[in-house]
Write a protein that holds these residues in place. Structure first.
Motif, PDB file in Angstrom:
ATOM      1  N   THR A 103     -34.115  11.559  18.466  1.00  0.00           N
ATOM      2  CA  THR A 103     -34.572  11.964  19.793  1.00  0.00           C
ATOM      3  C   THR A 103     -35.442  13.204  19.767  1.00  0.00           C
ATOM      4  OG1 THR A 103     -32.629  13.364  20.198  1.00  0.00           O
ATOM      5  CG2 THR A 103     -32.447  11.035  20.773  1.00  0.00           C
ATOM      6  N   LYS A 104     -35.542  13.865  18.599  1.00  0.00           N
ATOM      7  CA  LYS A 104     -36.279  15.126  18.461  1.00  0.00           C
ATOM      8  C   LYS A 104     -35.656  16.251  19.280  1.00  0.00           C
ATOM      9  CE  LYS A 104     -39.234  12.907  15.951  1.00  0.00           C
ATOM     10  NZ  LYS A 104     -39.217  13.044  14.484  1.00  0.00           N
ATOM     11  N   GLU A 105     -34.452  16.001  19.835  1.00  0.00           N
ATOM     12  CA  GLU A 105     -33.731  17.048  20.545  1.00  0.00           C
ATOM     13  C   GLU A 105     -32.820  17.750  19.558  1.00  0.00           C
ATOM     14  OE1 GLU A 105     -31.676  15.198  23.738  1.00  0.00           O
ATOM     15  OE2 GLU A 105     -33.493  14.697  24.852  1.00  0.00           O
ATOM     16  N   SER A 106     -32.276  18.882  19.990  1.00  0.00           N
ATOM     17  CA  SER A 106     -31.381  19.653  19.114  1.00  0.00           C
ATOM     18  C   SER A 106     -30.030  19.826  19.789  1.00  0.00           C
ATOM     19  CB  SER A 106     -31.995  21.022  18.794  1.00  0.00           C
ATOM     20  OG  SER A 106     -33.183  20.856  18.085  1.00  0.00           O
ATOM     21  N   PRO A 107     -29.165  18.782  19.746  1.00  0.00           N
ATOM     22  CA  PRO A 107     -27.842  18.915  20.358  1.00  0.00           C
ATOM     23  C   PRO A 107     -26.982  19.907  19.595  1.00  0.00           C
ATOM     24  CG  PRO A 107     -27.980  16.877  19.099  1.00  0.00           C
ATOM     25  CD  PRO A 107     -29.360  17.486  19.097  1.00  0.00           C
ATOM     26  N   ALA A 108     -25.938  20.385  20.267  1.00  0.00           N
ATOM     27  CA  ALA A 108     -25.058  21.374  19.635  1.00  0.00           C
ATOM     28  C   ALA A 108     -24.360  20.760  18.431  1.00  0.00           C
ATOM     29  CB  ALA A 108     -24.026  21.862  20.648  1.00  0.00           C
ATOM     30  N   GLY A 109     -24.398  21.433  17.313  1.00  0.00           N
ATOM     31  CA  GLY A 109     -23.700  20.973  16.119  1.00  0.00           C
ATOM     32  C   GLY A 109     -22.733  22.046  15.677  1.00  0.00           C
ATOM     33  N   VAL A 110     -23.078  22.743  14.594  1.00  0.00           N
ATOM     34  CA  VAL A 110     -22.267  23.856  14.113  1.00  0.00           C
ATOM     35  C   VAL A 110     -22.602  25.098  14.946  1.00  0.00           C
ATOM     36  CG1 VAL A 110     -21.752  25.320  12.133  1.00  0.00           C
ATOM     37  CG2 VAL A 110     -22.206  22.883  11.800  1.00  0.00           C
ATOM     38  N   GLN A 111     -21.581  25.756  15.454  1.00  0.00           N
ATOM     39  CA  GLN A 111     -21.787  26.957  16.250  1.00  0.00           C
ATOM     40  C   GLN A 111     -21.548  28.193  15.390  1.00  0.00           C
ATOM     41  OE1 GLN A 111     -22.995  26.897  19.300  1.00  0.00           O
ATOM     42  NE2 GLN A 111     -22.939  24.668  19.363  1.00  0.00           N
ATOM     43  N   LEU A 112     -22.410  29.180  15.521  1.00  0.00           N
ATOM     44  CA  LEU A 112     -22.221  30.441  14.814  1.00  0.00           C
ATOM     45  C   LEU A 112     -21.089  31.235  15.446  1.00  0.00           C
ATOM     46  CD1 LEU A 112     -25.960  31.466  14.387  1.00  0.00           C
ATOM     47  CD2 LEU A 112     -24.463  30.502  12.643  1.00  0.00           C
ATOM     48  N   VAL A 113     -20.283  31.869  14.623  1.00  0.00           N
ATOM     49  CA  VAL A 113     -19.151  32.666  15.116  1.00  0.00           C
ATOM     50  C   VAL A 113     -19.447  34.131  14.836  1.00  0.00           C
ATOM     51  CG1 VAL A 113     -16.670  33.081  14.927  1.00  0.00           C
ATOM     52  CG2 VAL A 113     -17.559  30.750  14.727  1.00  0.00           C
ATOM     53  N   ILE A 114     -19.980  34.822  15.849  1.00  0.00           N
ATOM     54  CA  ILE A 114     -20.322  36.230  15.713  1.00  0.00           C
ATOM     55  C   ILE A 114     -19.679  36.998  16.866  1.00  0.00           C
ATOM     56  CG2 ILE A 114     -22.175  37.922  15.475  1.00  0.00           C
ATOM     57  CD1 ILE A 114     -24.040  35.611  14.740  1.00  0.00           C
ATOM     58  N   GLY A 116     -18.869  39.384  19.706  1.00  0.00           N
ATOM     59  CA  GLY A 116     -19.743  40.242  20.489  1.00  0.00           C
ATOM     60  C   GLY A 116     -21.109  39.645  20.750  1.00  0.00           C
ATOM     61  N   VAL A 117     -21.434  38.525  20.077  1.00  0.00           N
ATOM     62  CA  VAL A 117     -22.728  37.862  20.278  1.00  0.00           C
ATOM     63  C   VAL A 117     -22.531  36.433  20.765  1.00  0.00           C
ATOM     64  CG1 VAL A 117     -24.918  37.171  19.207  1.00  0.00           C
ATOM     65  CG2 VAL A 117     -23.794  39.300  18.509  1.00  0.00           C
ATOM     66  N   THR A 118     -21.884  35.611  19.959  1.00  0.00           N
ATOM     67  CA  THR A 118     -21.659  34.216  20.357  1.00  0.00           C
ATOM     68  C   THR A 118     -20.244  33.974  20.873  1.00  0.00           C
ATOM     69  OG1 THR A 118     -21.019  33.603  18.102  1.00  0.00           O
ATOM     70  CG2 THR A 118     -23.346  33.400  18.681  1.00  0.00           C
ATOM     71  N   ILE A 119     -19.332  34.894  20.591  1.00  0.00           N
ATOM     72  CA  ILE A 119     -17.966  34.824  21.125  1.00  0.00           C
ATOM     73  C   ILE A 119     -17.575  36.230  21.572  1.00  0.00           C
ATOM     74  CG2 ILE A 119     -17.291  32.883  19.650  1.00  0.00           C
ATOM     75  CD1 ILE A 119     -15.837  34.841  17.842  1.00  0.00           C
ATOM     76  N   TYR A 123     -11.457  39.488  21.482  1.00  0.00           N
ATOM     77  CA  TYR A 123     -10.704  38.239  21.313  1.00  0.00           C
ATOM     78  C   TYR A 123     -11.207  37.490  20.086  1.00  0.00           C
ATOM     79  CZ  TYR A 123      -9.178  39.120  26.103  1.00  0.00           C
ATOM     80  OH  TYR A 123      -8.636  39.694  27.235  1.00  0.00           O
ATOM     81  N   GLY A 124     -12.509  37.580  19.823  1.00  0.00           N
ATOM     82  CA  GLY A 124     -13.061  36.946  18.635  1.00  0.00           C
ATOM     83  C   GLY A 124     -12.533  37.571  17.359  1.00  0.00           C
ATOM     84  N   LEU A 125     -12.458  38.900  17.333  1.00  0.00           N
ATOM     85  CA  LEU A 125     -11.943  39.585  16.147  1.00  0.00           C
ATOM     86  C   LEU A 125     -10.469  39.254  15.916  1.00  0.00           C
ATOM     87  CD1 LEU A 125     -13.634  43.095  16.526  1.00  0.00           C
ATOM     88  CD2 LEU A 125     -14.167  41.330  14.822  1.00  0.00           C
ATOM     89  N   LEU A 377     -27.067  23.430  12.049  1.00  0.00           N
ATOM     90  CA  LEU A 377     -27.140  24.876  12.286  1.00  0.00           C
ATOM     91  C   LEU A 377     -28.397  25.269  13.053  1.00  0.00           C
ATOM     92  CD1 LEU A 377     -25.928  26.661   9.025  1.00  0.00           C
ATOM     93  CD2 LEU A 377     -25.095  27.063  11.336  1.00  0.00           C
ATOM     94  N   LEU A 378     -29.441  24.444  12.959  1.00  0.00           N
ATOM     95  CA  LEU A 378     -30.730  24.789  13.550  1.00  0.00           C
ATOM     96  C   LEU A 378     -30.645  25.135  15.035  1.00  0.00           C
ATOM     97  CD1 LEU A 378     -33.759  25.106  13.123  1.00  0.00           C
ATOM     98  CD2 LEU A 378     -34.018  22.655  13.591  1.00  0.00           C
ATOM     99  N   PRO A 379     -29.970  24.309  15.883  1.00  0.00           N
ATOM    100  CA  PRO A 379     -29.904  24.656  17.306  1.00  0.00           C
ATOM    101  C   PRO A 379     -29.242  26.002  17.556  1.00  0.00           C
ATOM    102  CG  PRO A 379     -29.210  22.400  16.949  1.00  0.00           C
ATOM    103  CD  PRO A 379     -29.331  23.020  15.613  1.00  0.00           C
ATOM    104  N   ALA A 380     -28.174  26.298  16.803  1.00  0.00           N
ATOM    105  CA  ALA A 380     -27.468  27.573  16.991  1.00  0.00           C
ATOM    106  C   ALA A 380     -28.366  28.747  16.613  1.00  0.00           C
ATOM    107  CB  ALA A 380     -26.181  27.580  16.159  1.00  0.00           C
ATOM    108  N   LEU A 381     -29.139  28.583  15.525  1.00  0.00           N
ATOM    109  CA  LEU A 381     -30.048  29.651  15.104  1.00  0.00           C
ATOM    110  C   LEU A 381     -31.167  29.850  16.118  1.00  0.00           C
ATOM    111  CD1 LEU A 381     -30.289  28.779  11.303  1.00  0.00           C
ATOM    112  CD2 LEU A 381     -29.101  30.726  12.312  1.00  0.00           C
ATOM    113  N   LEU A 382     -31.701  28.744  16.669  1.00  0.00           N
ATOM    114  CA  LEU A 382     -32.759  28.839  17.670  1.00  0.00           C
ATOM    115  C   LEU A 382     -32.245  29.502  18.942  1.00  0.00           C
ATOM    116  CD1 LEU A 382     -34.496  25.345  17.242  1.00  0.00           C
ATOM    117  CD2 LEU A 382     -35.332  27.582  16.489  1.00  0.00           C
TER     118      LEU A 382
END
Length: 386
Positions: A103-114, A116-119, A123-125, A377-382
């Motif tokens: 589809t050339k779309e970038s659905p959510a795959g692997v999410q980065l765990v950072i 203060g940034v992504t979580i 609570y993340g720590l 990982l690409l969608p999460a990085l973008l």
């Protein structure tokens, strides 16, 4: 945004320069002149800092000796979970990657765990600390139950990512029977899954009964939508056009009555103050003709028994312990070395296939794994960069 990134990068660089200057000098074998890895204390290499200690080894020994038969059954379950989880994670990432290519779309795959940034930061720590402790202790206890020696336990910092480890004697581990090695590898993710189940049970039966729905929280604002510039992340929508939206069902019901182009009035709780805000709805991309605000709605809750400073932090801490243990525990079973799933698959391939066949199979597995991981990982990085 750019200046913030520059400051953060400069601070991280300065931190590592100071740390390497103070602790980067390696011990040297007086006879051979070769560098010697410290058995205890802090050692620093390029963007890797490891603190080792032997103090917890006695505790791990006592736990492993308490009931060796239990730990063998426990770790056999870990092997079964390991291969089932490996297949499940591989299938999910393959499905997402194929969708991206088709589809050339970038659905959510692997999410980065950072944190203060992504979580959330704290609570993340807390969640990450629990993930690392139960994972590594499980590896260590099972290794000792299998009679494998441990060199040390400790903490590690990889650039900005903290971690914990139990360090087995790799030479002895490689000499161990295949089943013993698989037991050690599978034990970590099993501990994470069991911890996630325990957290879910505590949320369901101990904490959730103390909570009541109290509005729909804005988890995020979609750029270029009606909410952009009107609502903020963290706002709580209490009512739309005078109709209560304390629950997600009420919110959906009210929104299904609206039409694209309609101007609505929102009663919003922001930083303890109630505000009346107006916006003109766009068309819902998933429900043509219906109104669309442009937010990521999340159920907001309040305590039924008061003491919100205790009840709500407990709920969110358990929630992130659950999310991170199930997510990281399963992702660790992805069949790519050096993840535990990769080591489980690699050892089986080397054990049962001739070298001439095993080598290309291993290389193919690594190549496919890296390709799938990159696509996911690409969608999460973008998203992080954008």
């Amino acid at each position: 945004m750019a200046s913030t990134v520059v400051i953060v990068v400069a601070a991280i660089t300065a931190f590592w320069l100071i740390l390497y200057t103070l602790f980067g000098k390696k011990e040297v074998d007086p006879e051979t002149g070769a560098p010697v890895e410290k058995e205890e204390g802090l050692s620093v290499d390029f963007l890797v800092a490891m603190w080792r200690t032997k103090r917890l080894l006695g505790f791990i020994d006592r736990v492993s000796r308490a009931n060796r038969r239990f730990w063998k059954v426990y770790s056999d379950i870990g092997i079964a979970l390991g291969y089932m989880g490996m297949a499940c994670v591989f299938f999910m990432l393959l499905t997402t990657a194929l969708k991206t290519l088709q589809t050339k779309e970038s659905p959510a795959g692997v999410q980065l765990v950072i944190p203060g940034v992504t979580i959330p930061l704290w609570y993340g720590l807390i969640g990450l600390a629990v993930v690392m402790v139960v994972h590594e202790l499980s590896h260590g206890v099972v290794a000792r139950a299998e009679g494998l020696p441990l060199k040390s336990v400790g903490l590690v910092l990889l650039a900005v990512i903290p971690g914990a480890f139990v360090e087995p004697d790799e030479e002895e581990l490689l000499k161990a029977p295949l089943r013993s090695r698989l037991r050690v590898y599978g034990a970590g993710s099993l501990a994470n899954v069991l911890t996630a189940i325990l957290a879910a049970l505590l949320i369901s039966y101990a904490v959730s009964p103390l909570l009541t729905p109290n509005g729909v929280e804005v988890g995020g604002v979609i750029k270029g939508t009606p909410a952009d510039g009107v609502l903020q992340k963290g706002d709580v929508i209490l009512a739309i056009n005078g109709e209560s939206t304390k629950t997600m069902d009420e919110f959906i019901t009210v929104m299904n009555k609206t039409k694209a182009g309609e101007t609505i009035t929102l009663r919003v709780l922001r930083e303890g103050k109630e505000l009346n805000l107006q916006l003109t709805l766009a068309e819902n991309p998933d429900n043509p003709g219906k109104g669309f605000i442009g937010i990521h709605p999340v159920q907001h809750v309040a305590s039924r028994v008061g003491h919100e400073g205790i009840v709500l932090p407990l709920f969110f801490a358990l929630y992130w312990i659950y999310v991170l243990n199930i997510g990281i525990g399963l992702m660790n079973l992805f069949p790519l070395v050096p993840l535990d799933g990769g080591r489980m698959l690699d050892d089986v391939i080397k054990e049962y296939l001739p070298e001439g066949v095993a080598r290309p199979v291993r290389y193919a597995t690594i190549g496919i794994g890296l390709f799938l991981l990159a696509l996911n990982l690409l969608p999460a990085l973008l998203n992080l960069a954008g």
